[in-house]
Design an enzyme around this catalytic site. Structure first.
Site, PDB file in Angstrom:
ATOM      1  N   GLY A  11     -21.561  -6.766  60.398  1.00 56.47           N
ATOM      2  CA  GLY A  11     -20.341  -7.175  59.703  1.00 56.47           C
ATOM      3  C   GLY A  11     -19.224  -6.161  59.901  1.00 56.47           C
ATOM      4  N   THR A  36     -21.755 -13.889  58.371  1.00 50.34           N
ATOM      5  CA  THR A  36     -20.337 -13.555  58.572  1.00 50.34           C
ATOM      6  C   THR A  36     -20.163 -12.449  59.612  1.00 50.34           C
ATOM      7  OG1 THR A  36     -20.496 -12.058  56.681  1.00 50.34           O
ATOM      8  CG2 THR A  36     -19.525 -14.231  56.279  1.00 50.34           C
ATOM      9  N   VAL A  58     -32.150 -10.888  54.798  1.00 49.67           N
ATOM     10  CA  VAL A  58     -32.715  -9.953  53.803  1.00 49.67           C
ATOM     11  C   VAL A  58     -33.393 -10.642  52.617  1.00 49.67           C
ATOM     12  CG1 VAL A  58     -31.251  -7.944  54.301  1.00 49.67           C
ATOM     13  CG2 VAL A  58     -30.488  -9.641  52.609  1.00 49.67           C
ATOM     14  N   ARG A 105     -41.806   1.922  49.352  1.00 48.31           N
ATOM     15  CA  ARG A 105     -43.008   2.068  50.166  1.00 48.31           C
ATOM     16  C   ARG A 105     -42.891   3.216  51.164  1.00 48.31           C
ATOM     17  NH1 ARG A 105     -45.544  -3.115  53.206  1.00 48.31           N
ATOM     18  NH2 ARG A 105     -47.089  -1.990  54.437  1.00 48.31           N
ATOM     19  N   TYR A 144     -21.047 -13.860  43.321  1.00 48.53           N
ATOM     20  CA  TYR A 144     -20.853 -12.553  43.958  1.00 48.53           C
ATOM     21  C   TYR A 144     -20.882 -11.439  42.906  1.00 48.53           C
ATOM     22  CZ  TYR A 144     -18.635  -8.965  46.906  1.00 48.53           C
ATOM     23  OH  TYR A 144     -18.353  -7.815  47.616  1.00 48.53           O
TER      24      TYR A 144
HETATM   25  P1  NAD Z   1     -18.912  -8.817  56.038  1.00 44.49           P
HETATM   26  O1  NAD Z   1     -19.001 -10.239  55.587  1.00 44.49           O
HETATM   27  O2  NAD Z   1     -18.128  -8.518  57.262  1.00 44.49           O
HETATM   28  O3  NAD Z   1     -20.363  -8.201  56.239  1.00 44.49           O
HETATM   29  C1  NAD Z   1     -21.518  -8.659  55.588  1.00 44.49           C
HETATM   30  C2  NAD Z   1     -22.640  -8.709  56.608  1.00 44.49           C
HETATM   31  O4  NAD Z   1     -23.846  -9.104  55.948  1.00 44.49           O
HETATM   32  C3  NAD Z   1     -22.395  -9.719  57.723  1.00 44.49           C
HETATM   33  O5  NAD Z   1     -22.697  -9.147  58.969  1.00 44.49           O
HETATM   34  C4  NAD Z   1     -23.345 -10.871  57.387  1.00 44.49           C
HETATM   35  O6  NAD Z   1     -23.737 -11.611  58.520  1.00 44.49           O
HETATM   36  C5  NAD Z   1     -24.501 -10.101  56.740  1.00 44.49           C
HETATM   37  N1  NAD Z   1     -25.297 -10.924  55.843  1.00 44.49           N
HETATM   38  C6  NAD Z   1     -24.878 -11.777  54.871  1.00 44.49           C
HETATM   39  N2  NAD Z   1     -25.924 -12.341  54.255  1.00 44.49           N
HETATM   40  C7  NAD Z   1     -27.054 -11.834  54.860  1.00 44.49           C
HETATM   41  C8  NAD Z   1     -28.445 -12.041  54.669  1.00 44.49           C
HETATM   42  N3  NAD Z   1     -28.906 -12.889  53.745  1.00 44.49           N
HETATM   43  N4  NAD Z   1     -29.300 -11.353  55.464  1.00 44.49           N
HETATM   44  C9  NAD Z   1     -28.858 -10.497  56.414  1.00 44.49           C
HETATM   45  N5  NAD Z   1     -27.550 -10.277  56.632  1.00 44.49           N
HETATM   46  C10 NAD Z   1     -26.657 -10.938  55.868  1.00 44.49           C
HETATM   47  O7  NAD Z   1     -18.353  -7.996  54.796  1.00 44.49           O
HETATM   48  P2  NAD Z   1     -17.994  -6.440  54.671  1.00 44.49           P
HETATM   49  O8  NAD Z   1     -16.600  -6.344  54.212  1.00 44.49           O
HETATM   50  O9  NAD Z   1     -18.414  -5.690  55.863  1.00 44.49           O
HETATM   51  O10 NAD Z   1     -18.903  -6.034  53.427  1.00 44.49           O
HETATM   52  C11 NAD Z   1     -20.124  -5.323  53.578  1.00 44.49           C
HETATM   53  C12 NAD Z   1     -20.697  -5.011  52.211  1.00 44.49           C
HETATM   54  O11 NAD Z   1     -19.782  -4.222  51.459  1.00 44.49           O
HETATM   55  C13 NAD Z   1     -20.982  -6.256  51.383  1.00 44.49           C
HETATM   56  O12 NAD Z   1     -22.175  -6.066  50.663  1.00 44.49           O
HETATM   57  C14 NAD Z   1     -19.818  -6.318  50.426  1.00 44.49           C
HETATM   58  O13 NAD Z   1     -20.160  -6.949  49.219  1.00 44.49           O
HETATM   59  C15 NAD Z   1     -19.511  -4.843  50.222  1.00 44.49           C
HETATM   60  N6  NAD Z   1     -18.116  -4.647  49.824  1.00 44.49           N
HETATM   61  C16 NAD Z   1     -17.105  -4.780  50.729  1.00 44.49           C
HETATM   62  C17 NAD Z   1     -15.787  -4.615  50.321  1.00 44.49           C
HETATM   63  C18 NAD Z   1     -14.634  -4.741  51.275  1.00 44.49           C
HETATM   64  O14 NAD Z   1     -13.493  -4.661  50.829  1.00 44.49           O
HETATM   65  N7  NAD Z   1     -14.816  -4.881  52.558  1.00 44.49           N
HETATM   66  C19 NAD Z   1     -15.517  -4.327  48.980  1.00 44.49           C
HETATM   67  C20 NAD Z   1     -16.577  -4.226  48.092  1.00 44.49           C
HETATM   68  C21 NAD Z   1     -17.876  -4.356  48.516  1.00 44.49           C
END
Ligand code: NAD
Ligand code: UDP
Length: 310
Positions: A11, A36, A58, A105, A144
């Site tokens: 991501g 995504t 996951v 683990r 979320y």
């Molecule tokens: P993103 O959507 O680009 O990345 C999320 C990644 O997780 C993607 O590659 C997607 O394919 C993968 N994914 C989703 N569901 C999955 C599953 N069930 N199994 C395996 N992979 C899965 O978003 P991001 O901005 O890179 O965010 C990454 C993390 O940081 C997330 O957990 C998000 O909640 C957290 N976060 C991001 C922000 C931000 O502003 N970017 C803010 C707060 C928290």
């Protein structure tokens, strides 16, 4: 050399994290179901012998001998996490259980990418870690927000009950190159619209605020937190305290891109928080971390990126 597992590694944030961890001499396993995320985000890492990409969801258990786990798997933009809300909450909750089980683990340290959304539509401003938040448990953002809150609960229960080494970081809006052009987040939307001279879509009055952190700053913070003393579990806020209204952001992006776009106003989505600004005193004092990239500079790098892909 540490063996590091990054869930959601293909991501936006995950790909920058994998890159940085490799640069620092770690071995990286990137786990992603590509909901995504995209292979193109990590294509440049595939030739690196210390990088391994695994397609895996996951919500199913996974096993690997690793020293550290960064749990980033979860769609982060409202349109993506609302596309299949049940799957979103499963990803946060079952994903955390599976990764915490693995950490237990193999005795790995595990970091959770939590979010400012745990504060909901905050009535305390700026938000400090002690604030418990103002979250709607049954709204369209709840899959979320509550998923991430439950994940935090699981992290602390695994820590108390099973002595798992945990790190919980509450990330505030982060932006930069490799944001998905279609993921609907405000910075990518405005830049893509501005570069194409399309209407800039402001939701609500545009007076709601957000604080935007450039991706490189955030990634440095995550790595610092992961490698901090064991007793520092968090939760710890990470973000850039600079606070801007969406109107200010739209005007700045129009100016920086020299765009002819006009601003149009659309209804505010349900439960859209009105204000958000991190109190980062803890990150400053415990980790000596604070962002160094001003919004204009980060936007300029992000605009350059979108120019290359549009
Ligand atoms: P993103 O959507 O680009 O990345 C999320 C990644 O997780 C993607 O590659 C997607 O394919 C993968 N994914 C989703 N569901 C999955 C599953 N069930 N199994 C395996 N992979 C899965 O978003 P991001 O901005 O890179 O965010 C990454 C993390 O940081 C997330 O957990 C998000 O909640 C957290 N976060 C991001 C922000 C931000 O502003 N970017 C803010 C707060 C928290
Ligand atoms: N927003 C907007 N126009 C857009 C996309 C988002 O005005 O095209 C607003 C949205 O309503 C919110 C803010 O920008 O108030 C930040 O939205 P984003 O989805 O980026 O993040 P989050 O709401 O999760 O902080």
């Amino acid at each position: 050399m540490n063996r590091v597992l990054v869930t959601g590694g293909a991501g936006f944030l995950g790909s920058h994290l994998c890159e940085k961890l490799l640069e620092q001499g770690n071995e990286v396993i990137c786990l992603d179901n590509f909901f995504t995320g995209h292979k193109s985000n990590i294509a440049h890492l595939l030739q690196n012998p210390y990088f391994e990409l695994i397609r895996h969801d996951v919500t199913a258990p996974f096993f690997a001998e690793v020293d550290q786990i960064y749990n980033l798997a979860c769609p982060a933009s409202p349109i993506h996490y609302q596309y299949n809300p049940i799957k979103t909450i499963k990803t946060s909750v079952m994903g955390s259980i599976n990764m915490l089980g693995l950490a237990k683990r193999v005795k790995a340290t595990i970091l959770q990418a939590s979010t400012s959304e745990v504060y909901g539509d905050p009535i305390v401003h700026p938000q400090m870690e002690e604030y418990w938040g103002n979250v709607n448990p049954i709204g369209i953002r709840s899959c979320y927000d509550e998923g991430k809150r439950c994940a935090e609960t699981l992290f602390f229960d695994y820590h108390r009950q099973n002595q798992v080494k945990i790190k919980v970081v509450r990330i505030f809006n982060t932006y930069g190159p490799r944001m998905d052009r279609n993921d609907g987040r405000v910075i990518s939307n405005f830049i893509v619209q501005a570069l194409q001279n399309q209407e800039i879509t402001i939701f609500g009055t545009g007076e709601q605020t957000r604080s935007f952190c450039y991706v490189d700053d955030l990634i440095d913070g995550l790595i610092k937190m992961m490698n901090s003393p064991e007793e520092l579990c968090g939760p710890i806020n990470m973000g850039n305290p600079g606070e801007f209204t969406m109107n200010q952001l739209a005007h700045l992006i129009i100016k920086m891109t020299g765009s002819k776009s006009k601003i149009v106003y659309h209804p505010l989505p349900e439960d859209d928080p009105m204000r958000r600004q991190p109190d980062i005193s803890k990150a400053k004092s415990y980790l000596n971390w604070e962002p160094t990239t001003p919004l204009k500079e980060g936007l300029s790098r992000t605009i350059e990126y979108f120019k290359t892909i549009l």
